[in-house]
Each structure stands twice: as C-alpha cells, then as structure tokens.
Design a protein around this motif. Structure first.
Motif, PDB file in Angstrom:
ATOM      1  N   ARG A 270     -15.340  -1.150   5.983  1.00  0.00           N
ATOM      2  CA  ARG A 270     -13.886  -0.990   5.999  1.00  0.00           C
ATOM      3  C   ARG A 270     -13.174  -2.296   6.345  1.00  0.00           C
ATOM      4  NH1 ARG A 270     -11.986   5.010   7.699  1.00  0.00           N
ATOM      5  NH2 ARG A 270     -13.317   6.125   6.227  1.00  0.00           N
ATOM      6  N   SER A 271     -13.774  -3.077   7.230  1.00  0.00           N
ATOM      7  CA  SER A 271     -13.189  -4.369   7.567  1.00  0.00           C
ATOM      8  C   SER A 271     -13.160  -5.292   6.347  1.00  0.00           C
ATOM      9  CB  SER A 271     -13.974  -5.032   8.698  1.00  0.00           C
ATOM     10  OG  SER A 271     -13.947  -4.241   9.865  1.00  0.00           O
ATOM     11  N   SER A 272     -14.216  -5.232   5.540  1.00  0.00           N
ATOM     12  CA  SER A 272     -14.270  -6.046   4.326  1.00  0.00           C
ATOM     13  C   SER A 272     -13.170  -5.640   3.355  1.00  0.00           C
ATOM     14  CB  SER A 272     -15.638  -5.895   3.647  1.00  0.00           C
ATOM     15  OG  SER A 272     -16.684  -6.313   4.505  1.00  0.00           O
ATOM     16  N   ILE A 273     -12.974  -4.323   3.196  1.00  0.00           N
ATOM     17  CA  ILE A 273     -11.932  -3.827   2.294  1.00  0.00           C
ATOM     18  C   ILE A 273     -10.546  -4.242   2.788  1.00  0.00           C
ATOM     19  CG2 ILE A 273     -10.846  -1.746   1.373  1.00  0.00           C
ATOM     20  CD1 ILE A 273     -13.638  -0.423   1.542  1.00  0.00           C
ATOM     21  N   LEU A 274     -10.320  -4.133   4.092  1.00  0.00           N
ATOM     22  CA  LEU A 274      -9.026  -4.514   4.656  1.00  0.00           C
ATOM     23  C   LEU A 274      -8.750  -5.997   4.464  1.00  0.00           C
ATOM     24  CD1 LEU A 274      -9.071  -2.452   7.988  1.00  0.00           C
ATOM     25  CD2 LEU A 274      -7.726  -1.988   5.931  1.00  0.00           C
ATOM     26  N   LEU A 275      -9.775  -6.816   4.582  1.00  0.00           N
ATOM     27  CA  LEU A 275      -9.614  -8.250   4.374  1.00  0.00           C
ATOM     28  C   LEU A 275      -9.211  -8.542   2.926  1.00  0.00           C
ATOM     29  CD1 LEU A 275      -9.857 -11.153   5.411  1.00  0.00           C
ATOM     30  CD2 LEU A 275     -12.304 -11.068   4.856  1.00  0.00           C
ATOM     31  N   VAL A 276      -9.877  -7.864   1.988  1.00  0.00           N
ATOM     32  CA  VAL A 276      -9.548  -8.052   0.570  1.00  0.00           C
ATOM     33  C   VAL A 276      -8.114  -7.593   0.297  1.00  0.00           C
ATOM     34  CG1 VAL A 276     -10.127  -7.398  -1.801  1.00  0.00           C
ATOM     35  CG2 VAL A 276     -11.952  -7.810  -0.142  1.00  0.00           C
ATOM     36  N   VAL A 277      -7.726  -6.463   0.893  1.00  0.00           N
ATOM     37  CA  VAL A 277      -6.371  -5.941   0.702  1.00  0.00           C
ATOM     38  C   VAL A 277      -5.336  -6.921   1.254  1.00  0.00           C
ATOM     39  CG1 VAL A 277      -4.750  -4.146   1.462  1.00  0.00           C
ATOM     40  CG2 VAL A 277      -7.011  -3.513   0.620  1.00  0.00           C
ATOM     41  N   TYR A 278      -5.620  -7.496   2.413  1.00  0.00           N
ATOM     42  CA  TYR A 278      -4.675  -8.452   3.009  1.00  0.00           C
ATOM     43  C   TYR A 278      -4.481  -9.669   2.108  1.00  0.00           C
ATOM     44  CZ  TYR A 278      -2.707 -12.052   5.980  1.00  0.00           C
ATOM     45  OH  TYR A 278      -1.922 -13.066   6.467  1.00  0.00           O
ATOM     46  N   VAL A 279      -5.563 -10.238   1.632  1.00  0.00           N
ATOM     47  CA  VAL A 279      -5.478 -11.425   0.773  1.00  0.00           C
ATOM     48  C   VAL A 279      -4.788 -11.079  -0.544  1.00  0.00           C
ATOM     49  CG1 VAL A 279      -6.811 -13.158  -0.483  1.00  0.00           C
ATOM     50  CG2 VAL A 279      -7.498 -12.497   1.821  1.00  0.00           C
ATOM     51  N   ALA A 280      -5.141  -9.913  -1.120  1.00  0.00           N
ATOM     52  CA  ALA A 280      -4.554  -9.503  -2.402  1.00  0.00           C
ATOM     53  C   ALA A 280      -3.052  -9.295  -2.272  1.00  0.00           C
ATOM     54  CB  ALA A 280      -5.227  -8.223  -2.897  1.00  0.00           C
ATOM     55  N   PHE A 281      -2.628  -8.602  -1.230  1.00  0.00           N
ATOM     56  CA  PHE A 281      -1.204  -8.334  -1.085  1.00  0.00           C
ATOM     57  C   PHE A 281      -0.432  -9.558  -0.598  1.00  0.00           C
ATOM     58  CE2 PHE A 281      -2.161  -3.949  -1.837  1.00  0.00           C
ATOM     59  CZ  PHE A 281      -0.981  -3.448  -2.377  1.00  0.00           C
ATOM     60  N   SER A 282      -1.098 -10.462   0.084  1.00  0.00           N
ATOM     61  CA  SER A 282      -0.437 -11.727   0.436  1.00  0.00           C
ATOM     62  C   SER A 282      -0.016 -12.457  -0.835  1.00  0.00           C
ATOM     63  CB  SER A 282      -1.376 -12.610   1.261  1.00  0.00           C
ATOM     64  OG  SER A 282      -1.592 -12.079   2.543  1.00  0.00           O
ATOM     65  N   GLU A 283      -0.945 -12.548  -1.781  1.00  0.00           N
ATOM     66  CA  GLU A 283      -0.638 -13.213  -3.054  1.00  0.00           C
ATOM     67  C   GLU A 283       0.413 -12.416  -3.827  1.00  0.00           C
ATOM     68  OE1 GLU A 283      -0.653 -15.986  -6.079  1.00  0.00           O
ATOM     69  OE2 GLU A 283      -1.566 -16.106  -4.076  1.00  0.00           O
ATOM     70  N   ALA A 284       0.287 -11.085  -3.797  1.00  0.00           N
ATOM     71  CA  ALA A 284       1.249 -10.241  -4.516  1.00  0.00           C
ATOM     72  C   ALA A 284       2.657 -10.387  -3.940  1.00  0.00           C
ATOM     73  CB  ALA A 284       0.802  -8.789  -4.464  1.00  0.00           C
ATOM     74  N   VAL A 285       2.766 -10.493  -2.627  1.00  0.00           N
ATOM     75  CA  VAL A 285       4.068 -10.670  -1.982  1.00  0.00           C
ATOM     76  C   VAL A 285       4.677 -12.003  -2.380  1.00  0.00           C
ATOM     77  CG1 VAL A 285       5.199 -11.035   0.245  1.00  0.00           C
ATOM     78  CG2 VAL A 285       3.625  -9.119  -0.052  1.00  0.00           C
TER      79      VAL A 285
ATOM     80  N   ASN B  21     -15.440   0.297  -4.003  1.00  0.00           N
ATOM     81  CA  ASN B  21     -15.838  -0.548  -5.127  1.00  0.00           C
ATOM     82  C   ASN B  21     -14.632  -1.147  -5.834  1.00  0.00           C
ATOM     83  OD1 ASN B  21     -18.432   0.248  -4.568  1.00  0.00           O
ATOM     84  ND2 ASN B  21     -18.901   0.986  -6.614  1.00  0.00           N
ATOM     85  N   GLY B  22     -13.535  -0.374  -5.901  1.00  0.00           N
ATOM     86  CA  GLY B  22     -12.392  -0.784  -6.699  1.00  0.00           C
ATOM     87  C   GLY B  22     -11.663  -2.001  -6.179  1.00  0.00           C
ATOM     88  N   VAL B  23     -11.446  -2.069  -4.863  1.00  0.00           N
ATOM     89  CA  VAL B  23     -10.700  -3.203  -4.305  1.00  0.00           C
ATOM     90  C   VAL B  23     -11.471  -4.514  -4.454  1.00  0.00           C
ATOM     91  CG1 VAL B  23      -9.706  -4.173  -2.197  1.00  0.00           C
ATOM     92  CG2 VAL B  23      -9.346  -1.764  -2.735  1.00  0.00           C
ATOM     93  N   PRO B  24     -12.757  -4.577  -4.044  1.00  0.00           N
ATOM     94  CA  PRO B  24     -13.495  -5.833  -4.258  1.00  0.00           C
ATOM     95  C   PRO B  24     -13.649  -6.186  -5.738  1.00  0.00           C
ATOM     96  CG  PRO B  24     -14.640  -4.414  -2.698  1.00  0.00           C
ATOM     97  CD  PRO B  24     -13.577  -3.585  -3.322  1.00  0.00           C
TER      98      PRO B  24
END
Length: 332
Positions: free
Chosen positions: A204-219, A278-281
C-alpha cells in the motif's frame, strides 16, 4: 471508525484521498520530483517482487482443474470489460471528457484483483481454491495482456500507443521482479507468509507513493481545471453502471452454464474486479507522467465502489450458502 465499516468505506481510500490532497497542495517538482521518480521505480519493483513471492504454487495447482470457471472469469475480465469500455464511447464528451473516457478504457483493460477477490469469495462461501487460481492467473496474464488491450482500445480512439514498447517496459519493470520474487519463494516464502501485515503495508505504501508522484505531475499540468464536481459525478455514475452490468452478466452466465452456488460466487467476485494494485504502477509505466493522474482517477473511484458493493453482496451470498448447507445437513 465504526461508521466506516457500516458504510463499507475502505480506510485505504481515505488515505489515498489524503495523498491526492497533499499532492494538490504540495506537488513535487524539480530535483525533488526526480528523486521521487527513482524512489517510485524502486517501490514498483518491490511491489511486484512481493506479488511474486506471495504466489503459492500449491494453491494454484489446487484450482487449475476448474478450467470452465477460469474461462468465464477470463472472458469477463479481458473481453466483457473492454467491450463495455468501447460501448461507453457514446458518453464522451457529454458525460465523460475524452481524458476520463480514456481512463475508463484503461480500467477495462486491467486484470482482476487477487486479495479482495479471494477474500470476498471466502466470506461468501465460494470456491476459494478456484478463486486463488483464477485471480492469480488474471494478475499474471494481465502483465502481458493489459498493454496489448490498452494499445488496441486506445488506437481505436486515435490515441496512439506503442504496444511493443509498452510490453517491453512492463516485462522489465514489472514481470522481471515478479518472476524473481516467485523464484525466491522457496527461500523467503515462510517469512512472507508470516509477515502478511508488513507485506500489505509495503504494498500500500508503494501504491500511495505512485499516486503522489502521478497526481503531483497532474496538478502541475492542471488536472483540477479539467475535472470538476460534475465530472466526478459522471465518473461515479459510470462506475456504478459498469459494475452493475458486469455483476448481472456474470451471475446470469454462471447460472445459465450450470455452475453451482460456490462456483457462481467465484465467478461473480473474480470476474467483476479491477486491480488498483496492478493498475496504478502499470499506468506509471505505460503513460506519460502528465497523463497518469487522469488515467487512474476512474480506477480509484471504481475500486471503492467495487469494494462497497461486493462487501454487501458477499454477506447476501454467505446467508444463502449457510441456508443451503443447513438444508443439506437436515436432508442427510
């Protein structure tokens, strides 16, 4: 936190929403962003290494003989969902913007979940061995099939995707760690099985890290200027309808094909799920950084809806299977 359980709201979703909020207020940029990207790549590799290490060959072998059930689940995951995704094209751009519709196409191309599909099958009294086999096979096959489906679906929408290049990236960044993890199971399998909570926290920590980086770029790219409350309601409504159709089709198919209740449960829960893990990474590997946030937004919403609906459905099935068991016992 009892009200969360009554509403069937996943606490992990709340944490993910908090991460999206943090990324919206404090997006990583510049040198910090570069460091996070390297960290994200390592986290994704660790995530799939652990997926491989958790995969039990004995459980897979136990459910492999039920090939008709697995075929139904496979067709639901990799045929029914993509066809429904294409059918949603008429909703764009009136209800779904083109980027959000692409996010739904991506969602429809993903493999099924493993942990939640097995958990719901177990609670409902379904065929757990078949669920383990089916969900695990879906996860493994999805590493290869999902990029192909993404390329096929998005090329029909004039969204060019280099499928061969995508598959190559998936193999190197996801499949190789997965295979190494599975081959390492004889050495670390007992430790992995003994520390499931720690492994889950790592996942879950790995997924949250990916989400943070992805949404940082999206923002930085202006995602919240493209997605308003109306758009989010559209994603919510489309997710509910999509899940409802799949659940009804899978239930009817299981009954028409003569499966018993235990197998029907497995088909319903394994054939209706889409994997956030699987989807987020995978989105982080397949798409440009600026597009990842929009691509995973429908998946994040669909993920929570599938958990809430399936939690209620599992309880209903559990009552049904308990009743059937009592009837059998009284008859004998």
């Amino acid at each position: 936190m009892g009200w969360l359980q009554r509403l069937k709201i996943d606490k992990f979703l709340l944490v993910m929403i908090a991460v999206v909020a943090v990324a919206s207020l404090f997006p990583c940029e510049g040198v910090v962003k570069t460091g996070f990207e390297y960290l994200t790549a390592a986290a994704i590799a660790l995530l799939f290494f652990m997926h491989g290490a958790k995969l039990s060959r004995d459980a897979i072998v136990a459910g492999m003989g039920h090939w008709k059930l697995h075929l139904v689940v496979f067709l639901s995951t990799f045929a029914l969902f993509p066809l429904l995704g294409l059918a949603m094209g008429f909703l764009s751009p009136a209800i779904l913007s083109q980027p959000l519709y692409m996010g739904f196409l991506y969602l429809c191309a993903l493999p099924a979940t493993v942990q939640s599909a097995i958990a719901f099958t177990s609670v409902a009294g379904g065929n757990v061995a078949a669920a383990v086999c089916s969900a695990s096979a879906s996860s493994i096959l999805g590493i290869f099939l999902s990029p192909v489906l993404v390329g096929a679906l998005m090329n029909t929408q004039e969204g060019a995707t280099d499928t061969l290049h995508a598959i190559g990236k998936i193999i190197m960044q996801l499949m190789v760690p997965f295979v190494i993890g599975h081959l390492s199971r004889p050495l670390i399998g007992r430790w992995v099985d003994k520390h499931k909570k720690l492994i889950s926290l790592t996942d879950r920590s790995s997924i949250l890290l990916v989400v943070y980086v992805a949404f940082s770029e999206a923002v930085v790219q202006g995602i919240w200027h493209q997605v308003d409350g109306y758009a989010l309601l559209g994603v919510l409504g489309c997710s509910i309808v999509l899940l409802a159709i799949v659940l009804v089709v899978n239930t009817c198919a299981a009954r028409l094909l003569g499966f018993n209740t235990a197998d029907e449960i497995t088909i319903v829960f394994c054939g209706s799920k889409k994997s956030l893990a699987n989807g987020v990474p995978m989105a982080n590997v397949l798409f440009p950084a600026s597009a990842v946030g929009m691509m995973v937004l429908p998946l994040m919403i669909f993920h929570q809806i599938q958990l809430m609906v399936c939690a209620v459905l599992a309880q209903r099935y559990a009552r049904k299977t308990a009743k059937e068991k009592r009837q059998l016992e009284s008859a004998s």
